[in-house]
Design a protein around this motif. Sequence first.
Motif, PDB file in Angstrom:
ATOM      1  N   GLU A 139      -3.670   3.740   6.551  1.00  0.00           N
ATOM      2  CA  GLU A 139      -2.582   2.913   7.100  1.00  0.00           C
ATOM      3  C   GLU A 139      -3.074   2.120   8.317  1.00  0.00           C
ATOM      4  O   GLU A 139      -2.847   0.920   8.434  1.00  0.00           O
ATOM      5  CB  GLU A 139      -1.420   3.804   7.573  1.00  0.00           C
ATOM      6  N   LYS A 140      -3.748   2.835   9.228  1.00  0.00           N
ATOM      7  CA  LYS A 140      -4.226   2.209  10.474  1.00  0.00           C
ATOM      8  C   LYS A 140      -5.245   1.103  10.177  1.00  0.00           C
ATOM      9  O   LYS A 140      -5.233   0.053  10.818  1.00  0.00           O
ATOM     10  CB  LYS A 140      -4.848   3.268  11.388  1.00  0.00           C
ATOM     11  N   SER A 198       1.601   5.066   0.821  1.00  0.00           N
ATOM     12  CA  SER A 198       1.189   6.183   1.668  1.00  0.00           C
ATOM     13  C   SER A 198       2.091   7.391   1.378  1.00  0.00           C
ATOM     14  O   SER A 198       2.731   7.451   0.320  1.00  0.00           O
ATOM     15  CB  SER A 198       1.217   5.773   3.148  1.00  0.00           C
ATOM     16  N   HIS A 225       0.838  -1.198   0.000  1.00  0.00           N
ATOM     17  CA  HIS A 225       0.000   0.000   0.000  1.00  0.00           C
ATOM     18  C   HIS A 225       0.877   1.254   0.000  1.00  0.00           C
ATOM     19  O   HIS A 225       1.848   1.340   0.753  1.00  0.00           O
ATOM     20  CB  HIS A 225      -0.894  -0.017   1.246  1.00  0.00           C
ATOM     21  N   ILE A 245       3.510  -1.067   3.949  1.00  0.00           N
ATOM     22  CA  ILE A 245       3.021   0.294   3.728  1.00  0.00           C
ATOM     23  C   ILE A 245       4.245   1.139   3.370  1.00  0.00           C
ATOM     24  O   ILE A 245       5.183   1.244   4.156  1.00  0.00           O
ATOM     25  CB  ILE A 245       2.314   0.840   4.988  1.00  0.00           C
ATOM     26  N   ILE A 249       5.788  -0.791   7.960  1.00  0.00           N
ATOM     27  CA  ILE A 249       5.877   0.518   7.294  1.00  0.00           C
ATOM     28  C   ILE A 249       7.319   0.798   6.868  1.00  0.00           C
ATOM     29  O   ILE A 249       8.265   0.556   7.624  1.00  0.00           O
ATOM     30  CB  ILE A 249       5.391   1.644   8.237  1.00  0.00           C
ATOM     31  N   GLN A 291      -3.383  -1.957   9.050  1.00  0.00           N
ATOM     32  CA  GLN A 291      -2.659  -2.571  10.172  1.00  0.00           C
ATOM     33  C   GLN A 291      -3.592  -3.351  11.098  1.00  0.00           C
ATOM     34  O   GLN A 291      -3.208  -4.373  11.655  1.00  0.00           O
ATOM     35  CB  GLN A 291      -1.919  -1.488  10.964  1.00  0.00           C
ATOM     36  N   LYS A 302      -4.930   9.427   4.602  1.00  0.00           N
ATOM     37  CA  LYS A 302      -3.863   8.456   4.288  1.00  0.00           C
ATOM     38  C   LYS A 302      -3.391   7.762   5.566  1.00  0.00           C
ATOM     39  O   LYS A 302      -3.130   6.552   5.567  1.00  0.00           O
ATOM     40  CB  LYS A 302      -2.697   9.142   3.571  1.00  0.00           C
ATOM     41  N   LEU A 303      -3.297   8.511   6.652  1.00  0.00           N
ATOM     42  CA  LEU A 303      -2.914   7.913   7.936  1.00  0.00           C
ATOM     43  C   LEU A 303      -3.986   6.930   8.417  1.00  0.00           C
ATOM     44  O   LEU A 303      -3.667   5.827   8.870  1.00  0.00           O
ATOM     45  CB  LEU A 303      -2.691   9.002   8.985  1.00  0.00           C
ATOM     46  N   HIS A 355       1.340  -7.019   5.229  1.00  0.00           N
ATOM     47  CA  HIS A 355       1.295  -5.781   4.456  1.00  0.00           C
ATOM     48  C   HIS A 355       2.632  -5.066   4.465  1.00  0.00           C
ATOM     49  O   HIS A 355       3.429  -5.201   5.398  1.00  0.00           O
ATOM     50  CB  HIS A 355       0.216  -4.835   5.031  1.00  0.00           C
ATOM     51  N   ARG A 372       5.649   4.703   2.533  1.00  0.00           N
ATOM     52  CA  ARG A 372       5.447   6.163   2.525  1.00  0.00           C
ATOM     53  C   ARG A 372       6.425   6.785   1.541  1.00  0.00           C
ATOM     54  O   ARG A 372       7.623   6.515   1.602  1.00  0.00           O
ATOM     55  CB  ARG A 372       5.671   6.740   3.917  1.00  0.00           C
ATOM     56  N   GLU A 404      10.302   5.897  10.203  1.00  0.00           N
ATOM     57  CA  GLU A 404       9.005   5.222  10.166  1.00  0.00           C
ATOM     58  C   GLU A 404       8.273   5.289  11.507  1.00  0.00           C
ATOM     59  O   GLU A 404       7.050   5.371  11.551  1.00  0.00           O
ATOM     60  CB  GLU A 404       9.188   3.751   9.771  1.00  0.00           C
TER      61      GLU A 404
END
Length: 284
Positions: A134-135, A101, A99, A146, A212, A138, A130-131, A144, A148, A116
């Motif tokens: 991410e959450k 971000s 994903h 993520i 991340i 998770q 976007k945050l 996953h 950035r 991170e």
Amino acid sequence: MVVLVTGSSGQLGQSLQFIAPNYPQIDFVFCDTKNLDITSLENCETIFSNYKPDFCINAAAYTAVDKAESEPKKAFAINVIGAKNLAEVSKKFDTVLLHISTDFVFDGNKKTPYLEQDLPNPTGVYGQTKLDGEKAIQQVWEKHFIIRTSWVYSQFGNNFMKTMLRLASERDTISVVNDQIGTPTNAVDLAEILVKIILTDNRQPTTDNFGIYNFSNEGQCSWYDFAKKIFEINSISINLLPIPTTSFPTPAKRPSFSVLDKSKIKAAFNLSIKSWETSLESIK
């Protein structure tokens, strides 16, 4: 190996299509909004059921930073609900989710490159959605990555580089802010990194590599420096003026400093990352 790519008509999606022929061992499935609406869980399930992807790269996003301030529901639907839907179907089909971000999850008040684990503090709707996306991922599915990233540009889609080249054909003078510092990221380099992560094949449930990561090209500059380099590489003579952010007000506040520390991704995947200048020259 089947890799499903959402948002295939965007910058990153087009960059992945550009490099796909170099990876015959991967069966890429490219989906744009016409055949995959990530805000529909049912639609996601149908596509995943048809293709049973080993990996999914979510390159679909609402990225209109200023417009998000007046379209928060639309930004939320794509960046949060869409991300959650993909995480849920990825879990159902045991698909590893990659994903994308953004540096906009940070407020830009730091003076050294963001790690991170630094505390996110978005200042606008885009960064917040976007945050939240991410959450959502998770919370739903541990398999996953993520990623950035920041200041994405390429020969595809709409971006700062193409805007500067267009404006240069229309004007004699251009003013660009010089007090926002970050790192331009060539979308093709980002695409290559995503494929490298996939080919490292972290599908083993024991892996500790999920999580991340930051990725951009190396170095840092202001938007003014970026514009200057674009014109230099393309041999364009124009009167380029540096201006402060206060002279160019926008609906959404930009981070004044959003350089990302890439130590983690370099160590995990043994990466060598090009400088932003070198990468920019490659798409002259």
